[in-house]
Design a protein around this motif. Structure first.
Motif, mmCIF file in Angstrom:
data_model
loop_
_atom_site.group_PDB
_atom_site.id
_atom_site.type_symbol
_atom_site.label_atom_id
_atom_site.label_comp_id
_atom_site.label_asym_id
_atom_site.label_seq_id
_atom_site.Cartn_x
_atom_site.Cartn_y
_atom_site.Cartn_z
ATOM 1 N N UNK A 144 -20.970 5.683 19.728
ATOM 2 C CA UNK A 144 -20.242 5.235 18.542
ATOM 3 C C UNK A 144 -19.522 3.913 18.817
ATOM 4 N N UNK A 145 -18.989 3.752 20.028
ATOM 5 C CA UNK A 145 -18.362 2.486 20.423
ATOM 6 C C UNK A 145 -19.402 1.374 20.387
ATOM 7 N N UNK A 160 -20.180 -1.850 10.854
ATOM 8 C CA UNK A 160 -20.246 -0.454 11.277
ATOM 9 C C UNK A 160 -18.846 0.084 11.516
ATOM 10 N N UNK A 161 -18.676 1.370 11.319
ATOM 11 C CA UNK A 161 -17.409 2.035 11.608
ATOM 12 C C UNK A 161 -17.674 3.384 12.266
ATOM 13 N N UNK A 162 -18.713 3.453 13.078
ATOM 14 C CA UNK A 162 -19.163 4.710 13.681
ATOM 15 C C UNK A 162 -18.061 5.437 14.449
ATOM 16 N N UNK A 201 -18.815 -1.614 17.682
ATOM 17 C CA UNK A 201 -18.340 -2.887 18.207
ATOM 18 C C UNK A 201 -19.446 -3.871 18.578
ATOM 19 N N UNK A 202 -20.666 -3.370 18.757
ATOM 20 C CA UNK A 202 -21.738 -4.266 19.162
ATOM 21 C C UNK A 202 -22.961 -4.158 18.264
ATOM 22 N N UNK A 203 -22.924 -3.266 17.292
ATOM 23 C CA UNK A 203 -24.034 -3.129 16.365
ATOM 24 C C UNK A 203 -25.240 -2.412 16.928
ATOM 25 N N UNK A 204 -25.099 -1.728 18.062
ATOM 26 C CA UNK A 204 -26.218 -1.030 18.692
ATOM 27 C C UNK A 204 -26.324 0.408 18.200
ATOM 28 N N UNK A 254 -10.572 4.705 28.268
ATOM 29 C CA UNK A 254 -10.172 5.091 26.918
ATOM 30 C C UNK A 254 -11.244 5.941 26.244
ATOM 31 N N UNK A 255 -12.506 5.665 26.515
ATOM 32 C CA UNK A 255 -13.584 6.509 25.985
ATOM 33 C C UNK A 255 -13.462 7.929 26.528
ATOM 34 N N UNK A 256 -13.191 8.037 27.816
ATOM 35 C CA UNK A 256 -13.022 9.381 28.409
ATOM 36 C C UNK A 256 -11.807 10.078 27.807
#
Length: 140
Positions: free
Chosen positions: A90-91, A14-16, A95-98, A72-74
């Motif tokens: 998206x993270x 994934x590259x969301x 990074x976790x496939x969810x 960092x998300x904020x």
């Protein structure tokens, strides 16, 4: 600080987050440096930007080994003017496939999709167009 390496998308598939930020950077007409300078956590503005230009570029090119922290998300939310939940999901996806979802180009609509990883880019684009049509019909 995050470290660079080969694309993470190959590991998880994934590259969301990378795609979301790349598309938004283009929409806003931002350079890597301008975007990096704007990555300031609204809860702790005195800390300054949380990304340097090179690190942000690596994030957008799928070369970051670990997921962004909450701060960092904020900061990404503030810099790219996106909903925080869009960044967080998206993270989680990258990074976790969810999370099986896809945001349309303007980030105004979200499509929840079962088995999204089995869809090709053309199919996702058709769904995006359908979301835009449905959103436009609702606004009339």
């Amino acid at each position: 600080m995050m470290t660079a390496k080969e694309p993470v998308a190959d590991e998880v598939g994934r590259s969301d987050l990378s795609d979301l930020l790349k598309n938004r950077m283009t929409e806003l007409g931002l350079s890597y440096r301008t975007a990096a300078d704007a990555t300031i956590d609204p809860r702790n503005p005195d800390a300054g930007p949380l990304y340097k230009r090179g690190t942000l570029e690596n994030l957008l090119k799928d070369r970051i080994a670990s997921a962004p922290s909450e701060a960092q998300c904020r900061a990404l939310h503030a810099a790219f003017q996106l909903p925080l939940t869009a960044i967080q999901r998206a993270v989680a996806a990258q990074y976790q496939g969810y999370i099986a979802e896809h945001w349309n180009g303007s980030e105004r609509a979200r499509v929840l999709i079962a088995r999204i990883d089995e869809m090709d880019d053309e199919s996702l684009e058709r769904l995006t167009k359908l979301a835009d049509i449905a959103l436009d019909d609702k606004s009339k």
